[in-house]
Design a protein around this motif. Structure first.
Motif, PDB file in Angstrom:
ATOM      1  N   ARG A   1      -4.265  -1.506  27.621  1.00 67.27           N
ATOM      2  CA  ARG A   1      -4.078  -1.835  26.199  1.00 67.27           C
ATOM      3  C   ARG A   1      -3.520  -0.641  25.444  1.00 67.27           C
ATOM      4  O   ARG A   1      -2.622  -0.779  24.605  1.00 67.27           O
ATOM      5  CB  ARG A   1      -5.408  -2.269  25.579  1.00 67.27           C
TER       6      ARG A   1
ATOM      7  N   ASP B   1      -4.344 -10.724  27.501  1.00 70.27           N
ATOM      8  CA  ASP B   1      -4.796  -9.471  26.910  1.00 70.27           C
ATOM      9  C   ASP B   1      -6.238  -9.173  27.288  1.00 70.27           C
ATOM     10  O   ASP B   1      -6.638  -8.014  27.440  1.00 70.27           O
ATOM     11  CB  ASP B   1      -4.655  -9.510  25.389  1.00 70.27           C
TER      12      ASP B   1
ATOM     13  N   THR C   1      -2.047  -4.310  15.731  1.00 70.70           N
ATOM     14  CA  THR C   1      -2.251  -4.183  17.175  1.00 70.70           C
ATOM     15  C   THR C   1      -1.589  -2.930  17.750  1.00 70.70           C
ATOM     16  O   THR C   1      -1.911  -2.514  18.862  1.00 70.70           O
ATOM     17  CB  THR C   1      -1.687  -5.403  17.917  1.00 70.70           C
TER      18      THR C   1
ATOM     19  N   GLU D   1       1.458  -2.853  18.674  1.00 72.45           N
ATOM     20  CA  GLU D   1       2.432  -3.289  19.681  1.00 72.45           C
ATOM     21  C   GLU D   1       3.859  -3.303  19.122  1.00 72.45           C
ATOM     22  O   GLU D   1       4.073  -3.618  17.946  1.00 72.45           O
ATOM     23  CB  GLU D   1       2.077  -4.687  20.184  1.00 72.45           C
TER      24      GLU D   1
ATOM     25  N   LYS E   1      -0.792 -15.271  25.934  1.00 71.14           N
ATOM     26  CA  LYS E   1      -0.873 -13.830  25.722  1.00 71.14           C
ATOM     27  C   LYS E   1      -2.290 -13.372  25.381  1.00 71.14           C
ATOM     28  O   LYS E   1      -2.773 -12.358  25.889  1.00 71.14           O
ATOM     29  CB  LYS E   1       0.083 -13.390  24.615  1.00 71.14           C
TER      30      LYS E   1
END
Length: 269
Positions: free
Chosen positions: A248, A240, A118, A120, A236
């Motif tokens: 994003r 998202d 991702t 993240e 979450k």
């Protein structure tokens, strides 16, 4: 023959690396290459393009980081770890324990993890990061939340021309509309649109409710802010889906490991 010991780097590579924002192309940077406690970590243009140690300028080490064995994210230039102070990411010296522990002055350092799929970077706390007073009723709400790092868009400073245009629009264009069918409608307020019982925190809706105007990132300044945002862990995935593509991208990071040598300089044994 030596036996390597398995070490958990929490998704980050072993050794030194640079952290680059997918949205801005800027990298983590210790502001002013300071070693002072509480120095803010910002996003700044990459000062050294080479990822080969022997080619890099040592003065750019304030843009290089590493994960230590405890999971703390650390600055190469100072060796100090990164901490969360409110919504900011800051440099933090190790501190002696003080009571009641933990508190905003003395607490275990948060752990950082990176998920390549991702992009993240998640922050993990071993304590309530709001530091409630000892007299407060115990709450585990903080354990049900996910904490993520994000870049923050920044508008260019307003100019006299901007102010003049706004004045013209509000003082000359609006009265004309009065002749087109009554007074102009007031902009809808959130409490007029929805009057339910859902409890939304500001940091939960900062990305979802930013709006088109808030998405603009046109400030010519080289710096951008780095912030922590939170979302309910259980919701979450749904939250998202509400994010714009720009939002994003602001939560996505690329980790660039430093190499000891170039591929061409390696000699096969």
């Amino acid at each position: 023959m030596t036996q390597e010991t398995a070490v958990d780097t929490f998704g980050f590579p072993v050794g030194y690396f640079v952290i680059k924002s997918v949205a801005t192309g800027k990298v983590f940077d210790v502001g002013g290459d300071s070693i002072e406690d509480g120095t803010e970590i910002l996003l700044f243009p990459e000062k050294e393009k080479s990822l080969v140690e022997s080619f890099r300028d040592p003065s750019t080490n304030n843009q290089v980081f590493f994960i230590d064995t405890s999971g703390a994210l650390c600055s190469r230039s100072s060796g100090h770890a990164l901490d969360i102070e409110g919504e900011r990411v800051v440099l933090r010296h190790r501190r002696p324990i003080s009571q009641p522990f933990p508190n905003s002055y003395a607490h275990p350092l948060p752990k950082f993890s990176y998920r390549q799929k991702t992009g993240e970077i998640t922050v993990h706390f071993g304590y309530d990061p709001t530091y409630p007073p000892p007299t407060a009723s115990p709450s585990a709400n903080w354990t049900t939340r996910t904490y993520l790092l994000t870049a923050v868009p920044q508008r260019r400073p307003r100019t006299m021309l901007d102010n003049a245009s706004e004045f013209f629009a509000s003082n000359f264009l609006t009265p004309i509309s009065l002749f087109a069918g009554g007074p102009p409608a007031s902009p809808a307020r959130p409490d007029h649109v929805f009057d339910g019982e859902i409890d939304l925190r500001d940091d939960d809706i900062v990305e979802e409710e930013r709006g088109e105007e808030g998405e603009v990132d046109d400030d010519p300044s080289p710096c951008r802010e780095l912030r922590i945002v939170t979302a309910s862990t259980s919701e979450k995935e749904m939250m998202d889906l509400l994010l714009s593509e720009r939002a994003r991208q602001r939560r996505r990071w690329v980790i660039l490991p430093l190499r000891v040598s170039t591929a061409r300089s390696r000699v096969a044994s």
